[in-house]
Write a protein that holds these residues in place. Structure first.
Motif, PDB file in Angstrom:
ATOM      1  N   GLY A  37       0.627  -1.289  -0.147  1.00 50.00           N
ATOM      2  CA  GLY A  37       0.019   0.333  -0.566  1.00 50.00           C
ATOM      3  C   GLY A  37       0.788   0.838  -0.127  1.00 50.00           C
ATOM      4  N   ALA A  38       2.058   0.888  -0.156  1.00 54.22           N
ATOM      5  CA  ALA A  38       3.040   1.976   0.176  1.00 54.22           C
ATOM      6  C   ALA A  38       2.796   2.787  -1.590  1.00 54.22           C
ATOM      7  CB  ALA A  38       4.041   2.388   0.222  1.00 54.22           C
ATOM      8  N   LEU A  39       3.191   4.130  -0.976  1.00 55.93           N
ATOM      9  CA  LEU A  39       2.767   5.217  -2.624  1.00 55.93           C
ATOM     10  C   LEU A  39       4.286   5.322  -3.174  1.00 55.93           C
ATOM     11  CD1 LEU A  39       0.298   7.612  -2.111  1.00 55.93           C
ATOM     12  CD2 LEU A  39       0.269   5.768  -2.985  1.00 55.93           C
ATOM     13  N   CYS A  70       1.085  16.849  -2.627  1.00 52.84           N
ATOM     14  CA  CYS A  70       1.576  15.895  -1.492  1.00 52.84           C
ATOM     15  C   CYS A  70       0.987  16.183  -0.460  1.00 52.84           C
ATOM     16  CB  CYS A  70       2.727  15.512  -1.392  1.00 52.84           C
ATOM     17  SG  CYS A  70       3.548  14.406  -2.674  1.00 52.84           S
ATOM     18  N   ASP A  71       0.561  17.467  -0.265  1.00 50.79           N
ATOM     19  CA  ASP A  71       0.185  18.965   1.095  1.00 50.79           C
ATOM     20  C   ASP A  71      -1.648  17.979   1.208  1.00 50.79           C
ATOM     21  OD1 ASP A  71      -1.047  19.231   2.724  1.00 50.79           O
ATOM     22  OD2 ASP A  71       0.105  21.417   2.250  1.00 50.79           O
ATOM     23  N   PRO A  72      -2.030  17.044   1.598  1.00 54.98           N
ATOM     24  CA  PRO A  72      -3.279  16.635   1.996  1.00 54.98           C
ATOM     25  C   PRO A  72      -4.353  17.837   1.674  1.00 54.98           C
ATOM     26  CG  PRO A  72      -1.787  15.189   2.941  1.00 54.98           C
ATOM     27  CD  PRO A  72      -1.078  16.842   2.961  1.00 54.98           C
ATOM     28  N   ALA A  73      -3.810  19.059   2.291  1.00 55.92           N
ATOM     29  CA  ALA A  73      -4.820  20.093   2.427  1.00 55.92           C
ATOM     30  C   ALA A  73      -4.260  20.729   1.522  1.00 55.92           C
ATOM     31  CB  ALA A  73      -4.219  20.871   4.049  1.00 55.92           C
ATOM     32  N   SER A  74      -3.555  21.142   0.501  1.00 59.67           N
ATOM     33  CA  SER A  74      -3.970  21.819  -0.849  1.00 59.67           C
ATOM     34  C   SER A  74      -5.262  21.537  -2.069  1.00 59.67           C
ATOM     35  CB  SER A  74      -2.334  21.295  -1.415  1.00 59.67           C
ATOM     36  OG  SER A  74      -2.151  22.296  -2.379  1.00 59.67           O
ATOM     37  N   GLU A  75      -5.163  22.616  -2.152  1.00 58.06           N
ATOM     38  CA  GLU A  75      -6.552  21.977  -3.385  1.00 58.06           C
ATOM     39  C   GLU A  75      -5.726  21.991  -4.355  1.00 58.06           C
ATOM     40  OE1 GLU A  75      -7.632  25.762  -5.360  1.00 58.06           O
ATOM     41  OE2 GLU A  75      -6.256  26.866  -4.058  1.00 58.06           O
ATOM     42  N   TRP A  76      -4.621  21.012  -5.047  1.00 54.68           N
ATOM     43  CA  TRP A  76      -3.791  21.140  -5.511  1.00 54.68           C
ATOM     44  C   TRP A  76      -2.890  19.696  -5.793  1.00 54.68           C
ATOM     45  CZ3 TRP A  76      -2.672  26.458  -4.413  1.00 54.68           C
ATOM     46  CH2 TRP A  76      -3.082  26.679  -5.474  1.00 54.68           C
ATOM     47  N   ARG A  77      -3.590  19.243  -4.126  1.00 57.40           N
ATOM     48  CA  ARG A  77      -3.089  17.813  -4.559  1.00 57.40           C
ATOM     49  C   ARG A  77      -3.551  16.657  -5.202  1.00 57.40           C
ATOM     50  NH1 ARG A  77      -6.443  14.004  -2.727  1.00 57.40           N
ATOM     51  NH2 ARG A  77      -8.756  14.866  -1.641  1.00 57.40           N
ATOM     52  N   HIS A  78      -2.150  16.060  -5.084  1.00 60.32           N
ATOM     53  CA  HIS A  78      -2.858  14.637  -5.729  1.00 60.32           C
ATOM     54  C   HIS A  78      -3.934  13.830  -5.942  1.00 60.32           C
ATOM     55  CE1 HIS A  78      -2.287  10.614  -7.871  1.00 60.32           C
ATOM     56  NE2 HIS A  78      -1.305  11.140  -8.997  1.00 60.32           N
ATOM     57  N   ARG A  83      -4.321  11.636   3.023  1.00 56.81           N
ATOM     58  CA  ARG A  83      -3.917  11.556   4.642  1.00 56.81           C
ATOM     59  C   ARG A  83      -2.428  11.703   4.948  1.00 56.81           C
ATOM     60  NH1 ARG A  83      -5.078   6.591   4.211  1.00 56.81           N
ATOM     61  NH2 ARG A  83      -4.147   5.013   5.144  1.00 56.81           N
ATOM     62  N   ARG A  84      -1.967  12.153   6.273  1.00 52.50           N
ATOM     63  CA  ARG A  84      -1.130  12.144   6.460  1.00 52.50           C
ATOM     64  C   ARG A  84       0.021  11.505   6.968  1.00 52.50           C
ATOM     65  NH1 ARG A  84      -0.172  18.044   6.068  1.00 52.50           N
ATOM     66  NH2 ARG A  84      -2.311  19.291   6.541  1.00 52.50           N
ATOM     67  N   ASP A  85      -0.422  10.380   7.115  1.00 52.01           N
ATOM     68  CA  ASP A  85       0.188   8.754   7.752  1.00 52.01           C
ATOM     69  C   ASP A  85       0.812   8.262   6.478  1.00 52.01           C
ATOM     70  OD1 ASP A  85      -2.831   8.055   7.236  1.00 52.01           O
ATOM     71  OD2 ASP A  85      -2.620   7.280   9.406  1.00 52.01           O
ATOM     72  N   LEU A 108       5.750  19.270   5.975  1.00 49.76           N
ATOM     73  CA  LEU A 108       4.253  19.049   6.448  1.00 49.76           C
ATOM     74  C   LEU A 108       3.475  18.041   6.981  1.00 49.76           C
ATOM     75  CD1 LEU A 108       4.453  19.580   1.805  1.00 49.76           C
ATOM     76  CD2 LEU A 108       4.394  20.807   4.158  1.00 49.76           C
ATOM     77  N   GLY A 109       4.131  17.279   7.662  1.00 47.94           N
ATOM     78  CA  GLY A 109       3.191  16.464   8.784  1.00 47.94           C
ATOM     79  C   GLY A 109       2.932  15.088   8.096  1.00 47.94           C
ATOM     80  N   LEU A 110       3.975  14.516   6.865  1.00 43.74           N
ATOM     81  CA  LEU A 110       3.537  13.546   5.949  1.00 43.74           C
ATOM     82  C   LEU A 110       5.064  12.419   6.912  1.00 43.74           C
ATOM     83  CD1 LEU A 110       3.356  15.150   2.756  1.00 43.74           C
ATOM     84  CD2 LEU A 110       1.935  13.407   4.299  1.00 43.74           C
ATOM     85  N   ILE A 111       4.082  12.222   8.043  1.00 43.28           N
ATOM     86  CA  ILE A 111       5.905  11.316   8.968  1.00 43.28           C
ATOM     87  C   ILE A 111       6.011  10.257   8.856  1.00 43.28           C
ATOM     88  CG2 ILE A 111       4.184  12.176  10.866  1.00 43.28           C
ATOM     89  CD1 ILE A 111       2.861   9.308  11.619  1.00 43.28           C
ATOM     90  N   HIS A 112       5.399  10.104   7.793  1.00 41.97           N
ATOM     91  CA  HIS A 112       6.105   8.411   7.141  1.00 41.97           C
ATOM     92  C   HIS A 112       6.483   8.695   5.549  1.00 41.97           C
ATOM     93  CE1 HIS A 112       4.597   6.131   9.767  1.00 41.97           C
ATOM     94  NE2 HIS A 112       2.851   6.150   9.734  1.00 41.97           N
TER      95      HIS A 112
END
Length: 215
Positions: A37-39, A70-78, A83-85, A108-112
């Motif tokens: 499941g990793a991207l 890659c920012d889940p809060a961005s309107e331009w996210r993929h 989510r951040r985890d 940006l909080g993407l901890i993994h």
């Protein structure tokens, strides 16, 4: 007045970046993580992907828009970044640029978020799956294509999507961005989304149509 930080060498900057990352997987570990499941996110340059090929299932994102995509809060996210985890493994050519980029995603909080040790070069050297470089006129990016004389197709997402076709049957199915079609001499069709849509070079005598709705 803010105190100026002491300058670092690039080796020191790289070491600092890697110190913020979780385990940097080998190619075999990255393949196993992808199956779980990793991207995998390919940030190599267009000419590197064009020359060396693609990793099956990897998301292709240009480095200069990576943080926004890659920012889940961005309107331009993929769309895959929900989510951040999520476990995200960045891939550059040799595993240097990707380390610096992964450290930014950590902020940006993407901890993994981490990167592939050795990059695409190590992946290919390990004999892992690689999609052969696409022929001229085929899609390398998620949002752009410049076609030749064949039947060229793009199905864009939320970016600024464009197609510049040749003499074949050209199709653009837009979404929410600013979509444009410049057709050639064939039967060209434009189906726009809710953004700012435009079509030029449409000739009804040649079977060209403009339809402002997504079929």
């Amino acid at each position: 007045m803010a105190r100026r930080r002491a300058a670092m060498t690039i080796d020191e900057l790289l070491a600092q970046a890697r110190a913020t990352l979780p385990h940097r997987p080998s190619s075999a570990e990255a393949l196993e993580a992808q199956a779980s499941g990793a991207l995998l996110v390919d940030i190599r340059e267009d000419d590197q992907r064009r020359g060396d090929g693609l990793i099956p299932g990897a998301i292709v994102l240009p480095r200069n828009s990576l943080e926004w995509r890659c920012d889940p809060a961005s309107e331009w996210r993929h769309p895959a970044i929900t989510r951040r985890d999520l476990r995200i493994i960045l891939i550059c050519n040799q595993g240097y640029q990707s380390s610096l980029a992964a450290a930014t995603l950590q902020q940006l909080g993407l901890i993994h978020a981490t990167d592939l040790d050795g990059g695409f070069t190590a992946w290919a050297a390990a004999g892992l799956p690689v999609i052969a470089p696409p022929a001229a006129g085929h899609l390398l990016h998620d949002d752009t294509i410049s076609g030749g004389g064949g039947a060229d197709v793009i199905d864009g997402q939320n970016g600024d999507d464009a197609i510049s076709g040749g003499d074949g049957n050209d199709v653009l199915r837009g979404r929410g961005g600013k979509d444009a079609l410049t057709g050639g001499a064939g039967a060209d069709r434009f189906s726009g989304g809710p953004g700012g849509d435009a079509a030029t070079d449409l000739n009804p005598a040649q079977g060209d149509t403009q339809d402002g709705t997504v079929p």
